[in-house]
Write a protein that holds these residues in place. Structure first.
Motif, short mmCIF file in Angstrom:
data_model
loop_
_atom_site.label_atom_id
_atom_site.label_comp_id
_atom_site.label_asym_id
_atom_site.label_seq_id
_atom_site.Cartn_x
_atom_site.Cartn_y
_atom_site.Cartn_z
N LEU A 79 87.79 -56.11 48.46
CA LEU A 79 87.96 -55.10 49.47
C LEU A 79 86.65 -54.13 49.27
N MET A 80 86.18 -53.86 48.12
CA MET A 80 84.90 -53.15 47.66
C MET A 80 83.71 -53.98 48.11
N GLN A 81 83.70 -55.28 48.10
CA GLN A 81 82.57 -56.16 48.22
C GLN A 81 82.63 -56.35 49.61
N GLY B 268 79.39 -54.35 51.82
CA GLY B 268 78.44 -55.56 52.14
C GLY B 268 77.76 -56.32 51.23
N GLY B 269 78.73 -56.71 50.13
CA GLY B 269 78.38 -57.70 49.09
C GLY B 269 78.11 -57.01 47.70
N VAL B 270 77.81 -57.85 46.73
CA VAL B 270 77.68 -57.55 45.38
C VAL B 270 76.34 -58.52 44.81
N ALA B 271 75.23 -57.75 44.17
CA ALA B 271 74.11 -58.50 43.97
C ALA B 271 74.04 -59.04 42.41
N ALA B 272 74.71 -58.02 41.77
CA ALA B 272 74.58 -58.55 40.39
C ALA B 272 75.61 -57.47 39.76
N VAL B 273 76.15 -58.00 38.37
CA VAL B 273 77.33 -57.41 37.41
C VAL B 273 76.80 -57.33 36.13
N ALA C 102 79.27 -52.60 35.42
CA ALA C 102 78.49 -51.97 36.39
C ALA C 102 78.10 -52.78 37.53
N VAL C 103 77.74 -52.50 38.53
CA VAL C 103 77.63 -53.33 39.75
C VAL C 103 76.37 -52.76 40.47
N ARG C 104 75.34 -53.99 40.90
CA ARG C 104 74.54 -53.41 41.79
C ARG C 104 74.76 -54.09 43.09
N LEU C 105 74.89 -53.29 44.07
CA LEU C 105 75.40 -53.82 45.43
C LEU C 105 74.15 -54.54 46.22
N SER C 106 74.54 -55.39 47.14
CA SER C 106 73.35 -56.10 48.01
C SER C 106 72.76 -55.00 48.86
N SER C 107 73.36 -53.91 49.25
CA SER C 107 72.72 -52.94 49.81
C SER C 107 71.63 -52.09 49.18
#
Ligand code: NAD
Length: 353
Positions: free
Chosen positions: A192-194, A198-203, A223-228
């Motif tokens: 749901l979060m991704q 709009g997507g996850v770029a790195a974790v 910890a998450v870096r989002l694609s946005s």
């Protein structure tokens, strides 16, 4: 009216939700049969739903030979989805699989390839996406009402006993569950979060097994870096004393929302709300109750849960279209979770290609 005739694979816990969903869909679906490797489980299911079922090691193969089954839904341990999906598609059946669709990316890719090769339709069960709360927030984000996404979180704090893990012999194992609190329970909220953000770029993650006797994690954080370009966090654990919180949060430049326990608990956007003042940045009004009420008024009879998943899948198959959650969509949460595992193992950031 055209309909899809189903056989259910696996007659355990969630298979009951499949059978009830199919029975509740009226003319568009028919529950024809089910199968289970354990003959007694197949027999019990037959009596419960008044259908012919198949039991034993070759039960799936025998059920697949039936010409009056168009599609199968997979309600078996997660490590079996890949092989069973391939077997069923090659036998000419459409496949709707439970989450997670697979437990490795190689498996997911082969399932997607089998769909292309056979022309059958692969769908994945992510029922949280159909909840009004999720649909409202997704629509607002797609319409640009949240602006740029700056932050998103997925939290799950559930309770699972040792008995839960011991029963059935597959939960909490790498081979059949593919993971623990992230892969089995949190996968819905990570998806749901991704999807919303709009997507996850790195974790960058940690995992641990600190309160159960299982192979896989009972806690995972990342910890998450989002694609946005935004950031966020994932926390999933089955060590809570009680089966309480699951929550997804999304924060944009122009809107924010919190979904907890499937309910929209907080929602405001600059477009719909009085702009927060510099002195008091609190929104003067939480619009969540109003937007949910508006949604329900606009969409009477809106389906949620497994009935929503089955209905959307059936409509897509009958129309010859990709279902809302097809193989490529189902793969995304699996990839994020496997990347967290790798990050924890290798103590480094893992990029999601
Ligand atoms: N969408 C959801 O909210 C949700 C909820 C619970 C479970 N699930 C998913 O559903 C799947 C099943 O979970 P469950 O809790 O129902 O498990 P379960 O153990 O209660 O049931 C699985 C059934 O599959 C049968 N089985 C095992 N191997 C088989 C084989 N080779 N052929 C046919 N049947 C076989 C078992 O005998 C058992 O009856 C898992 O992938 C799980 O992640 C999804």
């Amino acid at each position: 009216m055209a309909k899809l005739r189903f056989g259910i694979v696996g007659a355990g816990g969630i298979a009951h939700a499949h059978a009830r969903a199919l029975r509740g869909l009226g003319d568009m679906a028919e529950l024809v049969s089910a199968c289970d490797a354990i003959p007694a489980a197949a027999e019990k299911f037959a009596q419960e739903f008044g259908i012919a079922t198949y039991g034993g090691e070759d039960a799936l193969q025998r059920m697949l030979a039936r010409q009056d089954i168009d599609a199968v839904s997979l309600a078996t341990p997660s490590g079996l989805h890949y092989a069973q999906a391939g077997q069923a598609m090659r036998a000419g059946k459409h496949v709707l699989t439970e989450k997670p669709m697979a437990i490795t990316l190689e498996q997911a890719d082969e399932m997607i390839a089998a769909q292309a090769e056979t022309g059958k339709t692969l769908g994945c069960v992510f029922q949280q996406r159909f909840h009004p709360a999720a649909v409202i927030v997704k629509q607002a984000i797609d319409d640009g009402r949240f602006g740029r996404i700056l932050h998103a979180n997925a939290y799950l704090k559930w309770h699972r006993t040792q008995e839960y893990y011991d029963a059935g012999g597959w939960r909490g194992t790498w081979r059949m569950d593919g993971g623990g609190s992230l892969m089995n329970q949190s996968v819905h909220y990570i998806d749901l979060m991704q999807w919303l953000a709009g997507g996850v770029a790195a974790v960058k993650g940690y995992t641990g097994t600190i309160n159960h006797r299982i192979e896989t994690e009972d806690v995972g954080v990342a910890a998450v870096r989002l694609s946005s370009g935004g950031f966020g966090a994932i926390e999933g654990m089955t060590n809570n004393l009680a089966n309480t919180y699951d929550r997804v949060e999304v924060y944009g430049t122009d809107g924010m929302a919190v979904i907890e326990g499937g309910q929209l608990v907080t929602y405001f956007t600059r477009a719909e709300e009085i702009r927060p003042t510099a002195e008091n940045a609190k929104p003067s009004r939480n619009l969540a109750p109003q937007v949910v009420e508006d949604f329900r008024a606009k969409h009477p009879g809106w389906r949620t849960g497994h009935p929503a998943v089955f209905a959307a899948y059936i409509e897509a198959v009958l129309a010859g279209k990709e279902p809302p959650v097809g193989g490529r969509e189902g793969r995304k949460a699996v990839q994020i979770i496997l990347s967290i595992y790798r990050s924890a193992r290798e103590n480094r950031e893992v990029a999601i290609g």
